[in-house]
Write a protein that holds these residues in place. Structure first.
Motif, PDB file in Angstrom:
ATOM      1  N   GLN A 189      27.184  -6.839  70.087  1.00 27.20           N
ATOM      2  CA  GLN A 189      25.748  -6.667  70.233  1.00 27.20           C
ATOM      3  C   GLN A 189      25.094  -8.040  70.185  1.00 27.20           C
ATOM      4  OE1 GLN A 189      25.083  -4.558  66.284  1.00 27.20           O
ATOM      5  NE2 GLN A 189      23.124  -5.587  66.480  1.00 27.20           N
ATOM      6  N   TYR A 190      23.917  -8.145  70.794  1.00 26.52           N
ATOM      7  CA  TYR A 190      23.186  -9.402  70.791  1.00 26.52           C
ATOM      8  C   TYR A 190      21.991  -9.295  69.865  1.00 26.52           C
ATOM      9  CZ  TYR A 190      25.824 -11.414  74.611  1.00 26.52           C
ATOM     10  OH  TYR A 190      26.821 -11.956  75.364  1.00 26.52           O
ATOM     11  N   LEU A 191      21.758 -10.366  69.114  1.00 24.08           N
ATOM     12  CA  LEU A 191      20.566 -10.470  68.286  1.00 24.08           C
ATOM     13  C   LEU A 191      19.641 -11.492  68.921  1.00 24.08           C
ATOM     14  CD1 LEU A 191      22.149 -10.696  64.715  1.00 24.08           C
ATOM     15  CD2 LEU A 191      21.476  -8.642  65.972  1.00 24.08           C
ATOM     16  N   VAL A 192      18.366 -11.196  68.936  1.00 22.95           N
ATOM     17  CA  VAL A 192      17.374 -12.144  69.430  1.00 22.95           C
ATOM     18  C   VAL A 192      16.893 -13.004  68.262  1.00 22.95           C
ATOM     19  CG1 VAL A 192      16.670 -10.692  71.366  1.00 22.95           C
ATOM     20  CG2 VAL A 192      15.485 -10.487  69.170  1.00 22.95           C
ATOM     21  N   GLU A 193      16.057 -13.976  68.562  1.00 21.35           N
ATOM     22  CA  GLU A 193      15.613 -14.932  67.539  1.00 21.35           C
ATOM     23  C   GLU A 193      14.974 -14.242  66.338  1.00 21.35           C
ATOM     24  OE1 GLU A 193      12.791 -18.884  67.087  1.00 21.35           O
ATOM     25  OE2 GLU A 193      13.487 -18.282  69.075  1.00 21.35           O
ATOM     26  N   ALA A 194      14.167 -13.212  66.569  1.00 22.43           N
ATOM     27  CA  ALA A 194      13.513 -12.511  65.454  1.00 22.43           C
ATOM     28  C   ALA A 194      14.538 -11.923  64.488  1.00 22.43           C
ATOM     29  CB  ALA A 194      12.588 -11.423  65.978  1.00 22.43           C
ATOM     30  N   ASN A 195      15.658 -11.402  65.016  1.00 24.81           N
ATOM     31  CA  ASN A 195      16.717 -10.852  64.169  1.00 24.81           C
ATOM     32  C   ASN A 195      17.405 -11.950  63.359  1.00 24.81           C
ATOM     33  OD1 ASN A 195      17.357  -9.048  67.056  1.00 24.81           O
ATOM     34  ND2 ASN A 195      16.577  -8.030  65.234  1.00 24.81           N
ATOM     35  N   ILE A 196      17.607 -13.100  63.987  1.00 24.46           N
ATOM     36  CA  ILE A 196      18.230 -14.234  63.303  1.00 24.46           C
ATOM     37  C   ILE A 196      17.322 -14.713  62.169  1.00 24.46           C
ATOM     38  CG2 ILE A 196      19.034 -16.619  63.565  1.00 24.46           C
ATOM     39  CD1 ILE A 196      19.715 -15.860  66.518  1.00 24.46           C
ATOM     40  N   LEU A 197      16.036 -14.813  62.447  1.00 21.74           N
ATOM     41  CA  LEU A 197      15.087 -15.250  61.419  1.00 21.74           C
ATOM     42  C   LEU A 197      15.041 -14.257  60.263  1.00 21.74           C
ATOM     43  CD1 LEU A 197      12.158 -16.576  63.646  1.00 21.74           C
ATOM     44  CD2 LEU A 197      13.949 -17.908  62.499  1.00 21.74           C
ATOM     45  N   GLU A 198      15.102 -12.971  60.559  1.00 23.37           N
ATOM     46  CA  GLU A 198      15.133 -11.952  59.509  1.00 23.37           C
ATOM     47  C   GLU A 198      16.362 -12.126  58.626  1.00 23.37           C
ATOM     48  OE1 GLU A 198      15.182  -7.075  58.987  1.00 23.37           O
ATOM     49  OE2 GLU A 198      15.352  -7.946  60.988  1.00 23.37           O
ATOM     50  N   ALA A 199      17.510 -12.382  59.245  1.00 22.12           N
ATOM     51  CA  ALA A 199      18.746 -12.584  58.486  1.00 22.12           C
ATOM     52  C   ALA A 199      18.634 -13.819  57.587  1.00 22.12           C
ATOM     53  CB  ALA A 199      19.927 -12.719  59.438  1.00 22.12           C
ATOM     54  N   ILE A 200      18.073 -14.897  58.112  1.00 26.59           N
ATOM     55  CA  ILE A 200      17.895 -16.125  57.320  1.00 26.59           C
ATOM     56  C   ILE A 200      16.929 -15.886  56.172  1.00 26.59           C
ATOM     57  CG2 ILE A 200      16.978 -18.485  57.374  1.00 26.59           C
ATOM     58  CD1 ILE A 200      18.091 -18.659  60.275  1.00 26.59           C
ATOM     59  N   GLU A 201      15.856 -15.179  56.454  1.00 24.54           N
ATOM     60  CA  GLU A 201      14.859 -14.845  55.427  1.00 24.54           C
ATOM     61  C   GLU A 201      15.516 -14.103  54.259  1.00 24.54           C
ATOM     62  OE1 GLU A 201      11.287 -11.686  55.591  1.00 24.54           O
ATOM     63  OE2 GLU A 201      11.261 -13.157  57.222  1.00 24.54           O
ATOM     64  N   GLN A 202      16.315 -13.086  54.564  1.00 28.01           N
ATOM     65  CA  GLN A 202      16.996 -12.310  53.528  1.00 28.01           C
ATOM     66  C   GLN A 202      18.053 -13.146  52.802  1.00 28.01           C
ATOM     67  OE1 GLN A 202      16.232  -9.182  52.471  1.00 28.01           O
ATOM     68  NE2 GLN A 202      14.462  -9.548  53.797  1.00 28.01           N
ATOM     69  N   TYR A 203      18.745 -13.990  53.545  1.00 23.70           N
ATOM     70  CA  TYR A 203      19.766 -14.855  52.962  1.00 23.70           C
ATOM     71  C   TYR A 203      19.149 -15.814  51.938  1.00 23.70           C
ATOM     72  CZ  TYR A 203      23.465 -18.427  52.841  1.00 23.70           C
ATOM     73  OH  TYR A 203      24.427 -19.326  52.437  1.00 23.70           O
ATOM     74  N   LEU A 204      18.042 -16.430  52.299  1.00 25.04           N
ATOM     75  CA  LEU A 204      17.389 -17.372  51.385  1.00 25.04           C
ATOM     76  C   LEU A 204      16.907 -16.674  50.121  1.00 25.04           C
ATOM     77  CD1 LEU A 204      15.379 -19.518  53.950  1.00 25.04           C
ATOM     78  CD2 LEU A 204      17.395 -20.218  52.660  1.00 25.04           C
ATOM     79  N   LEU A 205      16.436 -15.448  50.268  1.00 30.70           N
ATOM     80  CA  LEU A 205      15.987 -14.691  49.099  1.00 30.70           C
ATOM     81  C   LEU A 205      17.166 -14.367  48.186  1.00 30.70           C
ATOM     82  CD1 LEU A 205      13.695 -13.259  47.591  1.00 30.70           C
ATOM     83  CD2 LEU A 205      14.144 -11.247  49.014  1.00 30.70           C
ATOM     84  N   LYS A 206      18.264 -13.889  48.758  1.00 32.79           N
ATOM     85  CA  LYS A 206      19.414 -13.458  47.954  1.00 32.79           C
ATOM     86  C   LYS A 206      20.243 -14.612  47.409  1.00 32.79           C
ATOM     87  CE  LYS A 206      19.696  -9.049  50.286  1.00 32.79           C
ATOM     88  NZ  LYS A 206      20.370  -8.273  51.334  1.00 32.79           N
ATOM     89  N   GLN A 207      20.422 -15.676  48.205  1.00 34.01           N
ATOM     90  CA  GLN A 207      21.296 -16.774  47.799  1.00 34.01           C
ATOM     91  C   GLN A 207      20.577 -17.894  47.047  1.00 34.01           C
ATOM     92  OE1 GLN A 207      24.654 -16.530  48.210  1.00 34.01           O
ATOM     93  NE2 GLN A 207      24.194 -14.504  49.040  1.00 34.01           N
ATOM     94  N   TYR A 208      19.306 -18.116  47.386  1.00 36.26           N
ATOM     95  CA  TYR A 208      18.563 -19.236  46.801  1.00 36.26           C
ATOM     96  C   TYR A 208      17.351 -18.784  45.994  1.00 36.26           C
ATOM     97  CZ  TYR A 208      21.252 -22.352  49.830  1.00 36.26           C
ATOM     98  OH  TYR A 208      22.263 -23.046  50.452  1.00 36.26           O
ATOM     99  N   GLN A 209      17.102 -17.470  45.949  1.00 36.75           N
ATOM    100  CA  GLN A 209      15.930 -16.917  45.282  1.00 36.75           C
ATOM    101  C   GLN A 209      14.640 -17.571  45.784  1.00 36.75           C
ATOM    102  OE1 GLN A 209      18.791 -17.856  43.216  1.00 36.75           O
ATOM    103  NE2 GLN A 209      19.379 -15.787  43.795  1.00 36.75           N
ATOM    104  N   ARG A 210      14.606 -17.823  47.091  1.00 36.14           N
ATOM    105  CA  ARG A 210      13.425 -18.409  47.743  1.00 36.14           C
ATOM    106  C   ARG A 210      12.820 -17.390  48.684  1.00 36.14           C
ATOM    107  NH1 ARG A 210      13.555 -24.112  50.328  1.00 36.14           N
ATOM    108  NH2 ARG A 210      11.390 -23.482  50.498  1.00 36.14           N
ATOM    109  N   ARG A 211      11.578 -17.047  48.451  1.00 34.67           N
ATOM    110  CA  ARG A 211      10.867 -16.113  49.322  1.00 34.67           C
ATOM    111  C   ARG A 211      10.186 -16.913  50.414  1.00 34.67           C
ATOM    112  NH1 ARG A 211      10.576 -11.852  52.023  1.00 34.67           N
ATOM    113  NH2 ARG A 211       8.646 -10.698  52.027  1.00 34.67           N
TER     114      ARG A 211
END
Length: 92
Positions: A50-72
């Motif tokens: 499946q292909y992800l567009v930029e918005a999906n990539i940004l969503e993944a990064i957003e969630q990653y930063l919250l979970k891994q770095y506790q940065r909202r």
């Protein structure tokens, strides 16, 4: 703050794995950029692509930063870029 290709891929793997209730190691990702579609990621899960567009990539990064770095952070604070490798700049 800046994260590079490996962390962007990890973010996408973790994001897809949580959505599909599978292990992150079962997800493969290839990042790409082209003039027509911008930043995309091709994701393979259980033999399906499946292909992800930029918005999906940004969503993944957003969630990653919250979970891994506790940065909202919000998508508007994340800028993707690439030359020989991909990176994401996160504004404070």
């Amino acid at each position: 703050m800046r994260i590079y290709t490996d962390e962007i891929i990890n973010a996408i793997c973790l994001h897809i794995a949580s959505r599909k209730d599978i292990s992150p190691t079962d997800v493969e990702v290839q990042l790409a950029w082209d003039e027509q579609f911008g930043y995309t990621a091709e994701v393979w899960v259980q033999g399906r692509s499946q292909y992800l567009v930029e918005a999906n990539i940004l969503e993944a990064i957003e969630q990653y930063l919250l979970k891994q770095y506790q940065r909202r952070v919000f998508r508007s604070q994340i800028t993707l870029d690439a030359d020989e490798e991909f990176w994401a700049d996160i504004a404070d």
